[in-house]
Motif scaffolding. Structure first.
Motif, PDB file in Angstrom:
ATOM      1  N   ASN A 125      -9.480 -10.228   5.199  1.00  0.00           N
ATOM      2  CA  ASN A 125      -8.425  -9.838   4.290  1.00  0.00           C
ATOM      3  C   ASN A 125      -8.309 -10.530   2.940  1.00  0.00           C
ATOM      4  O   ASN A 125      -7.669 -11.565   2.811  1.00  0.00           O
ATOM      5  CB  ASN A 125      -7.073  -9.968   5.000  1.00  0.00           C
ATOM      6  CG  ASN A 125      -6.978  -9.098   6.223  1.00  0.00           C
ATOM      7  OD1 ASN A 125      -7.967  -8.879   6.909  1.00  0.00           O
ATOM      8  ND2 ASN A 125      -5.807  -8.602   6.508  1.00  0.00           N
ATOM      9  N   SER A 126      -8.868  -9.872   1.937  1.00  0.00           N
ATOM     10  CA  SER A 126      -8.561 -10.239   0.560  1.00  0.00           C
ATOM     11  C   SER A 126      -8.013  -9.014  -0.157  1.00  0.00           C
ATOM     12  O   SER A 126      -8.759  -8.248  -0.784  1.00  0.00           O
ATOM     13  CB  SER A 126      -9.787 -10.778  -0.182  1.00  0.00           C
ATOM     14  OG  SER A 126      -9.398 -11.208  -1.467  1.00  0.00           O
ATOM     15  N   ILE A 127      -6.711  -8.836  -0.042  1.00  0.00           N
ATOM     16  CA  ILE A 127      -6.054  -7.739  -0.757  1.00  0.00           C
ATOM     17  C   ILE A 127      -6.184  -7.961  -2.262  1.00  0.00           C
ATOM     18  O   ILE A 127      -6.349  -7.009  -3.035  1.00  0.00           O
ATOM     19  CB  ILE A 127      -4.586  -7.617  -0.331  1.00  0.00           C
ATOM     20  CG1 ILE A 127      -4.483  -7.283   1.165  1.00  0.00           C
ATOM     21  CG2 ILE A 127      -3.865  -6.543  -1.153  1.00  0.00           C
ATOM     22  CD1 ILE A 127      -3.068  -7.291   1.713  1.00  0.00           C
ATOM     23  N   SER A 128      -6.147  -9.225  -2.679  1.00  0.00           N
ATOM     24  CA  SER A 128      -6.243  -9.526  -4.111  1.00  0.00           C
ATOM     25  C   SER A 128      -7.572  -9.052  -4.699  1.00  0.00           C
ATOM     26  O   SER A 128      -7.605  -8.471  -5.792  1.00  0.00           O
ATOM     27  CB  SER A 128      -6.069 -11.028  -4.353  1.00  0.00           C
ATOM     28  OG  SER A 128      -7.078 -11.783  -3.703  1.00  0.00           O
ATOM     29  N   ILE A 150      -3.633   2.621  -7.736  1.00  0.00           N
ATOM     30  CA  ILE A 150      -4.413   2.038  -6.642  1.00  0.00           C
ATOM     31  C   ILE A 150      -3.590   2.198  -5.374  1.00  0.00           C
ATOM     32  O   ILE A 150      -2.425   1.817  -5.333  1.00  0.00           O
ATOM     33  CB  ILE A 150      -4.712   0.545  -6.880  1.00  0.00           C
ATOM     34  CG1 ILE A 150      -5.572   0.364  -8.136  1.00  0.00           C
ATOM     35  CG2 ILE A 150      -5.425  -0.060  -5.669  1.00  0.00           C
ATOM     36  CD1 ILE A 150      -5.715  -1.087  -8.570  1.00  0.00           C
ATOM     37  N   ASP A 151      -4.202   2.758  -4.340  1.00  0.00           N
ATOM     38  CA  ASP A 151      -3.538   3.043  -3.073  1.00  0.00           C
ATOM     39  C   ASP A 151      -4.172   2.151  -2.003  1.00  0.00           C
ATOM     40  O   ASP A 151      -5.274   2.415  -1.539  1.00  0.00           O
ATOM     41  CB  ASP A 151      -3.731   4.534  -2.763  1.00  0.00           C
ATOM     42  CG  ASP A 151      -3.130   4.966  -1.440  1.00  0.00           C
ATOM     43  OD1 ASP A 151      -2.855   4.103  -0.581  1.00  0.00           O
ATOM     44  OD2 ASP A 151      -2.936   6.181  -1.267  1.00  0.00           O
ATOM     45  N   VAL A 152      -3.478   1.064  -1.649  1.00  0.00           N
ATOM     46  CA  VAL A 152      -3.998   0.097  -0.683  1.00  0.00           C
ATOM     47  C   VAL A 152      -3.482   0.440   0.710  1.00  0.00           C
ATOM     48  O   VAL A 152      -2.293   0.650   0.902  1.00  0.00           O
ATOM     49  CB  VAL A 152      -3.546  -1.340  -1.044  1.00  0.00           C
ATOM     50  CG1 VAL A 152      -4.026  -2.336   0.005  1.00  0.00           C
ATOM     51  CG2 VAL A 152      -4.055  -1.732  -2.420  1.00  0.00           C
ATOM     52  N   SER A 153      -4.375   0.484   1.694  1.00  0.00           N
ATOM     53  CA  SER A 153      -3.936   0.615   3.089  1.00  0.00           C
ATOM     54  C   SER A 153      -4.456  -0.579   3.878  1.00  0.00           C
ATOM     55  O   SER A 153      -5.562  -1.071   3.625  1.00  0.00           O
ATOM     56  CB  SER A 153      -4.427   1.921   3.714  1.00  0.00           C
ATOM     57  OG  SER A 153      -5.835   1.926   3.839  1.00  0.00           O
ATOM     58  N   GLY A 154      -3.652  -1.076   4.819  1.00  0.00           N
ATOM     59  CA  GLY A 154      -4.078  -2.225   5.598  1.00  0.00           C
ATOM     60  C   GLY A 154      -3.163  -2.501   6.772  1.00  0.00           C
ATOM     61  O   GLY A 154      -2.050  -1.972   6.843  1.00  0.00           O
ATOM     62  N   ASP A 155      -3.664  -3.341   7.691  1.00  0.00           N
ATOM     63  CA  ASP A 155      -2.862  -3.714   8.862  1.00  0.00           C
ATOM     64  C   ASP A 155      -2.633  -5.222   8.940  1.00  0.00           C
ATOM     65  O   ASP A 155      -2.189  -5.738   9.957  1.00  0.00           O
ATOM     66  CB  ASP A 155      -3.520  -3.214  10.153  1.00  0.00           C
ATOM     67  CG  ASP A 155      -4.806  -3.975  10.491  1.00  0.00           C
ATOM     68  OD1 ASP A 155      -5.310  -4.719   9.618  1.00  0.00           O
ATOM     69  OD2 ASP A 155      -5.296  -3.827  11.624  1.00  0.00           O
ATOM     70  N   GLY A 156      -2.974  -5.934   7.837  1.00  0.00           N
ATOM     71  CA  GLY A 156      -2.821  -7.387   7.842  1.00  0.00           C
ATOM     72  C   GLY A 156      -2.478  -7.898   6.467  1.00  0.00           C
ATOM     73  O   GLY A 156      -2.480  -7.158   5.476  1.00  0.00           O
ATOM     74  N   PRO A 157      -2.201  -9.202   6.356  1.00  0.00           N
ATOM     75  CA  PRO A 157      -1.768  -9.797   5.097  1.00  0.00           C
ATOM     76  C   PRO A 157      -2.914 -10.283   4.232  1.00  0.00           C
ATOM     77  O   PRO A 157      -4.077 -10.266   4.642  1.00  0.00           O
ATOM     78  CB  PRO A 157      -0.937 -10.992   5.584  1.00  0.00           C
ATOM     79  CG  PRO A 157      -1.676 -11.435   6.815  1.00  0.00           C
ATOM     80  CD  PRO A 157      -2.177 -10.167   7.473  1.00  0.00           C
ATOM     81  N   GLN A 158      -2.577 -10.739   3.043  1.00  0.00           N
ATOM     82  CA  GLN A 158      -3.499 -11.459   2.182  1.00  0.00           C
ATOM     83  C   GLN A 158      -3.856 -12.780   2.863  1.00  0.00           C
ATOM     84  O   GLN A 158      -2.980 -13.543   3.276  1.00  0.00           O
ATOM     85  CB  GLN A 158      -2.845 -11.729   0.826  1.00  0.00           C
ATOM     86  CG  GLN A 158      -3.536 -12.751  -0.046  1.00  0.00           C
ATOM     87  CD  GLN A 158      -4.764 -12.195  -0.760  1.00  0.00           C
ATOM     88  OE1 GLN A 158      -5.087 -11.012  -0.657  1.00  0.00           O
ATOM     89  NE2 GLN A 158      -5.453 -13.052  -1.500  1.00  0.00           N
ATOM     90  N   ILE A 159      -5.178 -13.059   2.978  1.00  0.00           N
ATOM     91  CA  ILE A 159      -5.632 -14.306   3.595  1.00  0.00           C
ATOM     92  C   ILE A 159      -6.520 -15.101   2.643  1.00  0.00           C
ATOM     93  O   ILE A 159      -6.370 -16.310   2.488  1.00  0.00           O
ATOM     94  CB  ILE A 159      -6.395 -14.028   4.912  1.00  0.00           C
ATOM     95  CG1 ILE A 159      -5.468 -13.364   5.943  1.00  0.00           C
ATOM     96  CG2 ILE A 159      -6.991 -15.306   5.477  1.00  0.00           C
ATOM     97  CD1 ILE A 159      -6.178 -12.939   7.214  1.00  0.00           C
ATOM     98  N   ASN A 160      -7.472 -14.413   2.022  1.00  0.00           N
ATOM     99  CA  ASN A 160      -8.496 -15.079   1.209  1.00  0.00           C
ATOM    100  C   ASN A 160      -8.541 -14.507  -0.192  1.00  0.00           C
ATOM    101  O   ASN A 160      -7.987 -13.447  -0.472  1.00  0.00           O
ATOM    102  CB  ASN A 160      -9.876 -14.903   1.852  1.00  0.00           C
ATOM    103  CG  ASN A 160      -9.968 -15.580   3.197  1.00  0.00           C
ATOM    104  OD1 ASN A 160      -9.642 -16.753   3.321  1.00  0.00           O
ATOM    105  ND2 ASN A 160     -10.421 -14.851   4.210  1.00  0.00           N
ATOM    106  N   GLY A 161      -9.268 -15.215  -1.085  1.00  0.00           N
ATOM    107  CA  GLY A 161      -9.518 -14.705  -2.422  1.00  0.00           C
ATOM    108  C   GLY A 161      -8.590 -15.284  -3.463  1.00  0.00           C
ATOM    109  O   GLY A 161      -7.777 -16.175  -3.190  1.00  0.00           O
TER     110      GLY A 161
END
Length: 260
Positions: A125-128, A150-161
């Motif tokens: 997870n690097s949403i950034s 930008i259309d972001v889909s995910g099941d977890g948080p920002q972790i890295n990056g």
């Protein structure tokens, strides 16, 4: 000594240079109603069954009558669409590059390319970095969209990056709105970075810009329907995109970008 060549008259040279300049000019950007990057979670928390569910959900939504009706209802009757999958900071990939969707043929082509592409994103997870990659795609494409999302889909948080607030603010400064689809798992899933509810993390730190919104897909059953509803809302919205005046953090991102 005989000269085998003669200097061309000035008028001929000027005409030749004008002709070269005309053909050397970059093609005008193609106008579309929306530039949309679908940035899907391809990280280690997504198993193979869930991964294919996501791919099918997006493919079906893109080719659906409802989404196509939203596209053709715009001023230009066209959107520019790209698909990205993200995971670790060094594993963010453009799966289907920009295509202009005007009708069923282009939509079916995009969906087929999406379903045929191999899985390449790895890590966590690097949403950034997903937002940063998507922002570059929008800023460097050959289209001129009235709106940029930008259309972001995910099941977890920002972790890295890199810091999420900085990458988010840079996108907003570029005139881009960020929306999100939260995939909620049975049992509640993982929390946000500071123990907050994941939906709170997405609402406060991921989405942003004029008209930004967060949708939730409750498990696998309604994932495709959630994507379809989300895309229709993004395409049909005629409002502006990007940072509203006074958005926290956008000035910091602007100053940081100037120093690079």
């Amino acid at each position: 000594m005989t000269r085998w060549t003669r200097l061309a008259p000035p008028a001929v040279l000027a005409a030749a240079l004008s002709l070269l300049a005309f053909f050397a000019r970059p093609a005008a950007a193609e106008p579309v109603d929306l530039e949309l990057v679908l940035a899907a979670d391809g990280s280690g928390s997504i198993d193979e069954d869930e991964f294919m569910l996501q791919r099918r959900g997006y493919a079906e939504a893109i080719a659906s009558r409802a989404v196509l009706a939203a596209i053709t209802g715009g001023r230009h009757g066209a959107i520019a669409l790209a698909f990205v999958e993200w995971a670790a900071p060094d594993s963010v990939h453009t799966i289907v590059d920009w295509m202009v969707i005007r009708g069923p043929a282009e939509a079916a082509d995009f969906a087929a390319r999406l379903m045929a592409a191999p899985r390449v994103a790895r890590g966590y997870n690097s949403i950034s970095e997903a937002i940063a990659h998507s922002t570059r795609l929008i800023e460097t494409n050959a289209h001129q969209g009235a709106r940029k999302v930008i259309d972001v889909s995910g099941d977890g948080p920002q972790i890295n990056g890199r810091p999420l607030p900085l990458m988010r603010a840079a996108a907003l400064n570029a005139g881009i709105t960020i929306n999100a689809l939260l995939i909620r798992r049975a049992g509640g899933g993982v929390p946000g970075p500071r123990g907050e509810a994941l939906g709170e993390h997405y609402a406060n730190e991921v989405i942003g810009g004029f008209g930004a919104f967060l949708m939730t897909a409750e498990g696998e059953a309604n994932f495709a329907e959630a994507i379809r509803r989300k895309m229709i809302q993004e395409i049909a919205d005629a409002g502006p995109t990007g940072a509203p005046p006074g958005t926290p953090g956008t000035e910091t991102a602007r100053l940081t970008a100037r120093r690079r």
